[in-house]
Design a protein around this motif. Sequence first.
Motif: not given
Length: 138
Positions: A136-138, A118-122, A97-100, A126-130
Amino acid sequence: MEATQIRPCPNCRAGGAHAKFNEPPFIVVQCPSCSLVYLGNIPREDRLYDEYYNAAEPRSTEYRANSRDPRLRELYAINQQRVAGIKPLKPNGSLLDIGCGRGQFLKTASEHGYDVQGIDVSERAVTYARNEFGLSAE
């Protein structure tokens, strides 16, 4: 008061766009050359995402079908529909998911058996998702 700088047309690069309407702090303009209507004064990218994700973070435990929060209940239903649309095309496997964002879609996809990333600019999102969903998000 500082004058607002209107960017050139993203389509034809012409200058001199005319304001169509103003919704502070944004100005929607129209290009005099190609007639494209566009946002004339986009915010700096680093501010845009920080401001978007500075809103109160929802409780991850409320992201479910029977949530007391109607926004999370609706988002959960939408994400269920999205996964249902993907299943016939890709019944299993990896999903990126790009822009997760905060990862709610990834959470839903993982519940349906997908191996998600997932990847996101924020960094905040990303910290919330993790932290909240163990994704797994960065």
